[in-house]
Design a protein around this motif. Structure first.
Motif, PDB file in Angstrom:
ATOM      1  N   SER A  39      -1.375  -5.787   9.052  1.00  0.00           N
ATOM      2  CA  SER A  39      -2.629  -6.515   8.842  1.00  0.00           C
ATOM      3  C   SER A  39      -3.838  -5.599   9.019  1.00  0.00           C
ATOM      4  CB  SER A  39      -2.709  -7.689   9.819  1.00  0.00           C
ATOM      5  OG  SER A  39      -3.926  -8.365   9.681  1.00  0.00           O
ATOM      6  N   THR A  40      -3.788  -4.736  10.015  1.00  0.00           N
ATOM      7  CA  THR A  40      -4.884  -3.788  10.251  1.00  0.00           C
ATOM      8  C   THR A  40      -5.019  -2.821   9.081  1.00  0.00           C
ATOM      9  OG1 THR A  40      -4.563  -3.951  12.638  1.00  0.00           O
ATOM     10  CG2 THR A  40      -5.760  -2.022  11.839  1.00  0.00           C
ATOM     11  N   ALA A  41      -3.900  -2.326   8.586  1.00  0.00           N
ATOM     12  CA  ALA A  41      -3.928  -1.401   7.448  1.00  0.00           C
ATOM     13  C   ALA A  41      -4.484  -2.087   6.210  1.00  0.00           C
ATOM     14  CB  ALA A  41      -2.532  -0.857   7.177  1.00  0.00           C
ATOM     15  N   GLU A  42      -4.100  -3.334   5.995  1.00  0.00           N
ATOM     16  CA  GLU A  42      -4.614  -4.062   4.833  1.00  0.00           C
ATOM     17  C   GLU A  42      -6.120  -4.311   4.958  1.00  0.00           C
ATOM     18  OE1 GLU A  42      -2.042  -7.472   4.685  1.00  0.00           O
ATOM     19  OE2 GLU A  42      -0.411  -6.325   3.749  1.00  0.00           O
ATOM     20  N   SER A  43      -6.582  -4.597   6.167  1.00  0.00           N
ATOM     21  CA  SER A  43      -8.020  -4.782   6.386  1.00  0.00           C
ATOM     22  C   SER A  43      -8.779  -3.482   6.130  1.00  0.00           C
ATOM     23  CB  SER A  43      -8.291  -5.265   7.812  1.00  0.00           C
ATOM     24  OG  SER A  43      -7.744  -6.540   8.020  1.00  0.00           O
ATOM     25  N   ALA A  44      -8.211  -2.366   6.593  1.00  0.00           N
ATOM     26  CA  ALA A  44      -8.839  -1.062   6.360  1.00  0.00           C
ATOM     27  C   ALA A  44      -8.876  -0.756   4.865  1.00  0.00           C
ATOM     28  CB  ALA A  44      -8.081   0.026   7.115  1.00  0.00           C
ATOM     29  N   TYR A  45      -7.847  -1.148   4.135  1.00  0.00           N
ATOM     30  CA  TYR A  45      -7.807  -0.942   2.685  1.00  0.00           C
ATOM     31  C   TYR A  45      -8.909  -1.751   2.002  1.00  0.00           C
ATOM     32  CZ  TYR A  45      -6.112  -1.168  -2.138  1.00  0.00           C
ATOM     33  OH  TYR A  45      -6.016  -1.111  -3.499  1.00  0.00           O
ATOM     34  N   VAL A  46      -9.058  -3.008   2.413  1.00  0.00           N
ATOM     35  CA  VAL A  46     -10.090  -3.872   1.829  1.00  0.00           C
ATOM     36  C   VAL A  46     -11.486  -3.285   2.085  1.00  0.00           C
ATOM     37  CG1 VAL A  46     -11.194  -6.150   2.049  1.00  0.00           C
ATOM     38  CG2 VAL A  46      -8.711  -5.976   1.911  1.00  0.00           C
ATOM     39  N   GLU A  47     -11.680  -2.684   3.242  1.00  0.00           N
ATOM     40  CA  GLU A  47     -12.972  -2.083   3.588  1.00  0.00           C
ATOM     41  C   GLU A  47     -13.169  -0.722   2.916  1.00  0.00           C
ATOM     42  OE1 GLU A  47     -15.437  -3.524   5.330  1.00  0.00           O
ATOM     43  OE2 GLU A  47     -14.186  -5.325   5.420  1.00  0.00           O
ATOM     44  N   GLY A  48     -12.150  -0.245   2.202  1.00  0.00           N
ATOM     45  CA  GLY A  48     -12.264   1.035   1.506  1.00  0.00           C
ATOM     46  C   GLY A  48     -11.954   2.242   2.371  1.00  0.00           C
ATOM     47  N   LEU A  49     -11.377   2.027   3.540  1.00  0.00           N
ATOM     48  CA  LEU A  49     -11.061   3.130   4.438  1.00  0.00           C
ATOM     49  C   LEU A  49      -9.720   3.791   4.113  1.00  0.00           C
ATOM     50  CD1 LEU A  49     -12.207   1.430   7.765  1.00  0.00           C
ATOM     51  CD2 LEU A  49     -13.470   3.111   6.398  1.00  0.00           C
ATOM     52  N   LEU A  50      -8.874   3.115   3.354  1.00  0.00           N
ATOM     53  CA  LEU A  50      -7.577   3.657   2.949  1.00  0.00           C
ATOM     54  C   LEU A  50      -7.462   3.593   1.432  1.00  0.00           C
ATOM     55  CD1 LEU A  50      -5.139   1.945   5.497  1.00  0.00           C
ATOM     56  CD2 LEU A  50      -5.975   4.295   5.576  1.00  0.00           C
ATOM     57  N   SER A  51      -6.800   4.599   0.880  1.00  0.00           N
ATOM     58  CA  SER A  51      -6.536   4.598  -0.560  1.00  0.00           C
ATOM     59  C   SER A  51      -5.273   3.791  -0.833  1.00  0.00           C
ATOM     60  CB  SER A  51      -6.344   6.036  -1.050  1.00  0.00           C
ATOM     61  OG  SER A  51      -5.138   6.564  -0.511  1.00  0.00           O
ATOM     62  N   ASP A  52      -4.992   3.598  -2.134  1.00  0.00           N
ATOM     63  CA  ASP A  52      -3.755   2.910  -2.505  1.00  0.00           C
ATOM     64  C   ASP A  52      -2.552   3.623  -1.910  1.00  0.00           C
ATOM     65  OD1 ASP A  52      -5.236   1.111  -3.953  1.00  0.00           O
ATOM     66  OD2 ASP A  52      -4.651   1.883  -5.922  1.00  0.00           O
ATOM     67  N   GLN A  53      -2.544   4.943  -2.034  1.00  0.00           N
ATOM     68  CA  GLN A  53      -1.410   5.725  -1.524  1.00  0.00           C
ATOM     69  C   GLN A  53      -1.312   5.612  -0.003  1.00  0.00           C
ATOM     70  OE1 GLN A  53      -1.482   9.862  -2.551  1.00  0.00           O
ATOM     71  NE2 GLN A  53       0.582  10.219  -1.754  1.00  0.00           N
ATOM     72  N   ASP A  54      -2.455   5.657   0.697  1.00  0.00           N
ATOM     73  CA  ASP A  54      -2.441   5.531   2.163  1.00  0.00           C
ATOM     74  C   ASP A  54      -1.873   4.174   2.602  1.00  0.00           C
ATOM     75  OD1 ASP A  54      -3.635   8.012   2.484  1.00  0.00           O
ATOM     76  OD2 ASP A  54      -5.670   7.191   2.579  1.00  0.00           O
ATOM     77  N   LEU A  55      -2.200   3.155   1.848  1.00  0.00           N
ATOM     78  CA  LEU A  55      -1.743   1.816   2.223  1.00  0.00           C
ATOM     79  C   LEU A  55      -0.280   1.585   1.891  1.00  0.00           C
ATOM     80  CD1 LEU A  55      -2.360  -1.046   3.284  1.00  0.00           C
ATOM     81  CD2 LEU A  55      -2.895  -1.671   0.928  1.00  0.00           C
TER      82      LEU A  55
END
Length: 135
Positions: free
Chosen positions: A110-126
């Motif tokens: 859930s934390t990783a998905e939230s970071a992805y939504v905020e633009g902190l992670l790329s598709d590959q990172d997620l």
């Protein structure tokens, strides 16, 4: 039927009496006296008394495995008392760390998905770490 009512002849079964003792509702000495009328062999009485008690819920024990409050032997003892066969106990102990960490894995995802939504992670990172977590 009236004789049973008049003379109080209805006797609970041995299992029911032992359950009342386990719950603290009936004295063990009195239960032993009543059990004699059911024809329960003397050698079975202490065994049946022990079986009337309930242990910790095995699923609750497994959720606590990551706390290291209980040893594998203590967990196996609870699983044995709950009637789980030895091969299944082994499987449960092997799976226990995975089961115990389910909430942590879910929170991490859930934390990783939230970071992805905020633009902190790329598709590959997620998606790369997520695939490894589900494997």
């Amino acid at each position: 039927m009236q004789a049973k009512a008049t003379f109080k002849q209805e006797i609970p079964g041995t299992t029911a009496l032992q359950g009342l003792v386990a719950q603290g509702l009936l004295d063990r000495t009195r239960a032993r006296a009543i059990v004699q009328f059911n024809g329960t062999p003397d050698e079975l009485e202490p065994i049946m008394q022990q079986s009337a008690y309930r242990g910790l819920n095995p699923r609750q024990m497994l959720r606590l495995i990551e706390t290291h409050l209980f040893s594998d032997a203590e967990i196996a003892d609870e699983l044995t008392f709950s009637g789980m066969r030895p091969v299944s106990q082994h499987r449960m102990l092997v799976a226990a760390p995975y089961l115990a960490s389910a909430s942590a894995r879910s929170a991490l995802r859930s934390t990783a998905e939230s970071a992805y939504v905020e633009g902190l992670l790329s598709d590959q990172d997620l998606f790369e770490p997520t695939r490894r977590c589900r494997a």
